[in-house]
Design an enzyme around this catalytic site. Structure first.
Site, PDB file in Angstrom:
ATOM      1  N   ARG A  20     -11.668  -5.239   1.536  1.00  0.00           N
ATOM      2  CA  ARG A  20     -10.751  -4.083   1.477  1.00  0.00           C
ATOM      3  C   ARG A  20      -9.600  -4.369   0.534  1.00  0.00           C
ATOM      4  O   ARG A  20      -9.245  -3.557  -0.312  1.00  0.00           O
ATOM      5  CB  ARG A  20     -10.069  -3.863   2.834  1.00  0.00           C
ATOM      6  CG  ARG A  20     -10.866  -3.312   3.878  1.00  0.00           C
ATOM      7  CD  ARG A  20     -10.006  -3.183   5.137  1.00  0.00           C
ATOM      8  NE  ARG A  20     -10.528  -2.039   5.839  1.00  0.00           N
ATOM      9  CZ  ARG A  20     -10.075  -0.816   5.723  1.00  0.00           C
ATOM     10  NH1 ARG A  20      -8.996  -0.567   5.025  1.00  0.00           N
ATOM     11  NH2 ARG A  20     -10.659   0.178   6.324  1.00  0.00           N
ATOM     12  N   ARG A  43      -4.932  -1.252   9.176  1.00  0.00           N
ATOM     13  CA  ARG A  43      -6.101  -1.582  10.002  1.00  0.00           C
ATOM     14  C   ARG A  43      -5.940  -2.862  10.834  1.00  0.00           C
ATOM     15  O   ARG A  43      -6.911  -3.463  11.256  1.00  0.00           O
ATOM     16  CB  ARG A  43      -7.379  -1.673   9.142  1.00  0.00           C
ATOM     17  CG  ARG A  43      -7.801  -0.403   8.456  1.00  0.00           C
ATOM     18  CD  ARG A  43      -8.255   0.710   9.427  1.00  0.00           C
ATOM     19  NE  ARG A  43      -9.367   0.324  10.270  1.00  0.00           N
ATOM     20  CZ  ARG A  43      -9.278   0.207  11.606  1.00  0.00           C
ATOM     21  NH1 ARG A  43      -8.149   0.439  12.243  1.00  0.00           N
ATOM     22  NH2 ARG A  43     -10.320  -0.135  12.298  1.00  0.00           N
ATOM     23  N   ASP A  60       4.767   5.625   5.860  1.00  0.00           N
ATOM     24  CA  ASP A  60       4.875   4.805   4.640  1.00  0.00           C
ATOM     25  C   ASP A  60       4.268   5.482   3.408  1.00  0.00           C
ATOM     26  O   ASP A  60       4.531   5.061   2.289  1.00  0.00           O
ATOM     27  CB  ASP A  60       4.216   3.422   4.847  1.00  0.00           C
ATOM     28  CG  ASP A  60       2.704   3.529   4.984  1.00  0.00           C
ATOM     29  OD1 ASP A  60       2.232   4.500   5.609  1.00  0.00           O
ATOM     30  OD2 ASP A  60       1.996   2.655   4.455  1.00  0.00           O
ATOM     31  N   ASP A  69      -1.022   3.170  10.292  1.00  0.00           N
ATOM     32  CA  ASP A  69      -1.203   2.138   9.257  1.00  0.00           C
ATOM     33  C   ASP A  69       0.021   2.029   8.356  1.00  0.00           C
ATOM     34  O   ASP A  69       0.409   3.001   7.709  1.00  0.00           O
ATOM     35  CB  ASP A  69      -2.403   2.488   8.354  1.00  0.00           C
ATOM     36  CG  ASP A  69      -3.724   2.138   8.992  1.00  0.00           C
ATOM     37  OD1 ASP A  69      -3.825   1.048   9.578  1.00  0.00           O
ATOM     38  OD2 ASP A  69      -4.658   2.955   8.907  1.00  0.00           O
ATOM     39  N   THR A 124      10.863  18.473  10.279  1.00  0.00           N
ATOM     40  CA  THR A 124      11.065  17.050  10.615  1.00  0.00           C
ATOM     41  C   THR A 124      12.264  16.440   9.902  1.00  0.00           C
ATOM     42  O   THR A 124      12.678  16.896   8.841  1.00  0.00           O
ATOM     43  CB  THR A 124       9.841  16.182  10.220  1.00  0.00           C
ATOM     44  OG1 THR A 124       9.671  16.248   8.802  1.00  0.00           O
ATOM     45  CG2 THR A 124       8.569  16.625  10.924  1.00  0.00           C
ATOM     46  N   ASP A 165       3.462   7.511  12.000  1.00  0.00           N
ATOM     47  CA  ASP A 165       2.191   7.202  11.346  1.00  0.00           C
ATOM     48  C   ASP A 165       1.781   5.813  11.872  1.00  0.00           C
ATOM     49  O   ASP A 165       2.618   5.077  12.410  1.00  0.00           O
ATOM     50  CB  ASP A 165       2.447   7.176   9.822  1.00  0.00           C
ATOM     51  CG  ASP A 165       1.376   6.424   9.083  1.00  0.00           C
ATOM     52  OD1 ASP A 165       0.201   6.775   9.265  1.00  0.00           O
ATOM     53  OD2 ASP A 165       1.708   5.461   8.337  1.00  0.00           O
TER      54      ASP A 165
HETATM   55  O1  M1P Z   1      -4.365   5.889   8.493  1.00  0.00           O
HETATM   56  C1  M1P Z   1      -4.557   5.880   7.136  1.00  0.00           C
HETATM   57  C2  M1P Z   1      -6.033   5.848   6.753  1.00  0.00           C
HETATM   58  O2  M1P Z   1      -6.638   4.690   7.338  1.00  0.00           O
HETATM   59  C3  M1P Z   1      -7.959   4.472   6.977  1.00  0.00           C
HETATM   60  O3  M1P Z   1      -8.033   4.339   5.574  1.00  0.00           O
HETATM   61  P1  M1P Z   1      -8.731   3.093   4.828  1.00  0.00           P
HETATM   62  O4  M1P Z   1      -9.925   2.712   5.619  1.00  0.00           O
HETATM   63  O5  M1P Z   1      -9.016   3.637   3.469  1.00  0.00           O
HETATM   64  O6  M1P Z   1      -7.695   1.980   4.779  1.00  0.00           O
HETATM   65  C4  M1P Z   1      -8.847   5.653   7.349  1.00  0.00           C
HETATM   66  O7  M1P Z   1      -9.047   5.668   8.742  1.00  0.00           O
HETATM   67  C5  M1P Z   1      -8.242   6.964   6.879  1.00  0.00           C
HETATM   68  O8  M1P Z   1      -8.930   8.030   7.472  1.00  0.00           O
HETATM   69  C6  M1P Z   1      -6.781   7.068   7.263  1.00  0.00           C
HETATM   70  O9  M1P Z   1      -6.214   8.238   6.702  1.00  0.00           O
END
Ligand code: M1P
EC number: 5.4.2.8
Length: 268
Positions: free
Chosen positions: A161, A38, A229, A31, A246, A29
């Site tokens: 955010r 992000r 996570d 994030d 997995t 994964d």
């Molecule tokens: O990768 C996890 C998520 O990341 C973003 O979520 P958020 O902007 O709410 O932090 C989005 O790109 C979401 O699509 C994705 O699942």
């Protein structure tokens, strides 16, 4: 044996058959697993992935669209699509193998224009009545394999955010909205997945991250490690983490990922 012939690999990339674990793939994964939410991955993470690629096949499998993932993993000018054997954005609905794009399915074709219009109109109406401290822009992001819905809007800054995430935990804005959508649009058979800080993803049942596993069928792997996570119920790593295909690794942050990689593969 691997079903990918040595001739398919670009110059400088070791064929799977020559790696220390030729039938093993590690899927990550993005994030919270390879990078903070992000944000860009650290140079240390990029170096660890490069070293791992000598030993196993590697793949990213993110919920985000490709442009966001590329931005996050391009630390130090890293050529993202050529640094992973497989790249799965939008849960694998957008997919690459050895830098080449694979065929993909589309959300709008699956749902249909009329039904989508009703869904989008309902979402925008509902959000116009949700009272939260601040609102920004882009409340629906239309992607290839899903839509992403955000009560605050995708243009929120990093600080906005973080603040929204805390507010949402206290007030359950996203969870309440998802419940309404599940009831009102039950006939569309959609899954609602809260994968990040400010939004949730909406896609047809089965188009979660296990969709990416389907892409690996027939590729010759008999050990698939997944690192994520959000492996708890409702998180967007839940299905793939619990899938019998997995070996799941639940991490709290990218440092945890590095620690496990060292224990399993890198220090051996
Ligand atoms: O990768 C996890 C998520 O990341 C973003 O979520 P958020 O902007 O709410 O932090 C989005 O790109 C979401 O699509 C994705 O699942």
């Amino acid at each position: 044996m691997s079903t990918t012939p040595a001739s398919a690999f670009p110059a400088g990339v070791k064929p799977f058959a020559e790696r220390a674990h030729p039938r093993t793939i590690c899927m990550f994964d993005v994030d919270g697993t390879l990078s903070l939410a992000r944000q860009q991955a650290t140079p240390e993470m990029i170096a660890a992935l490069k070293a791992l690629r000598e030993k196993t096949a590697i793949a990213f499998v993110g919920g985000s669209d490709l442009s966001k993932i590329v931005e996050q993993l391009s630390t130090g000018g890293n050529d993202v699509l050529n640094s992973f054997d497989y790249g799965f954005a939008e849960n694998g609905l957008t997919a690459y193998k050895l830098g080449q794009k694979l065929q993909s399915a589309s959300f709008i074709q699956h749902v249909g224009e009329e039904e989508y219009k009703k869904l989008a109109n309902f979402i925008l109406r509902y959000l116009s009545e949700v009272d939260i401290p601040i609102k920004r822009g882009t409340f629906i992001e239309f992607r290839n394999g899903m839509i992403n819905v955000s009560p605050i809007g995708r243009n929120a800054s990093t600080q906005e955010r973080n603040d929204y995430e805390v507010y949402d935990k206290q007030h359950g804005i996203r969870a309440a909205f998802v419940k309404v959508l599940q009831e009102k649009f039950a006939h569309l058979n959609l899954t609602y997945s809260i994968g990040g800080q400010i939004s949730f993803d909406v896609f047809p049942h089965g188009w979660d991250k296990t969709y990416a596993l389907g892409r690996l069928e027939g590729e010759g792997f008999d050990e698939i490690h997944f690192f994520g996570d959000k492996t708890y119920k409702g998180g967007n790593d839940y299905e793939i983490y619990n899938d019998p295909r997995t070996i799941g690794h639940a991490v709290n942050n990218p440092d945890d990922t590095l620690k496990i990689l060292h224990e399993l593969f890198l220090s051996k």
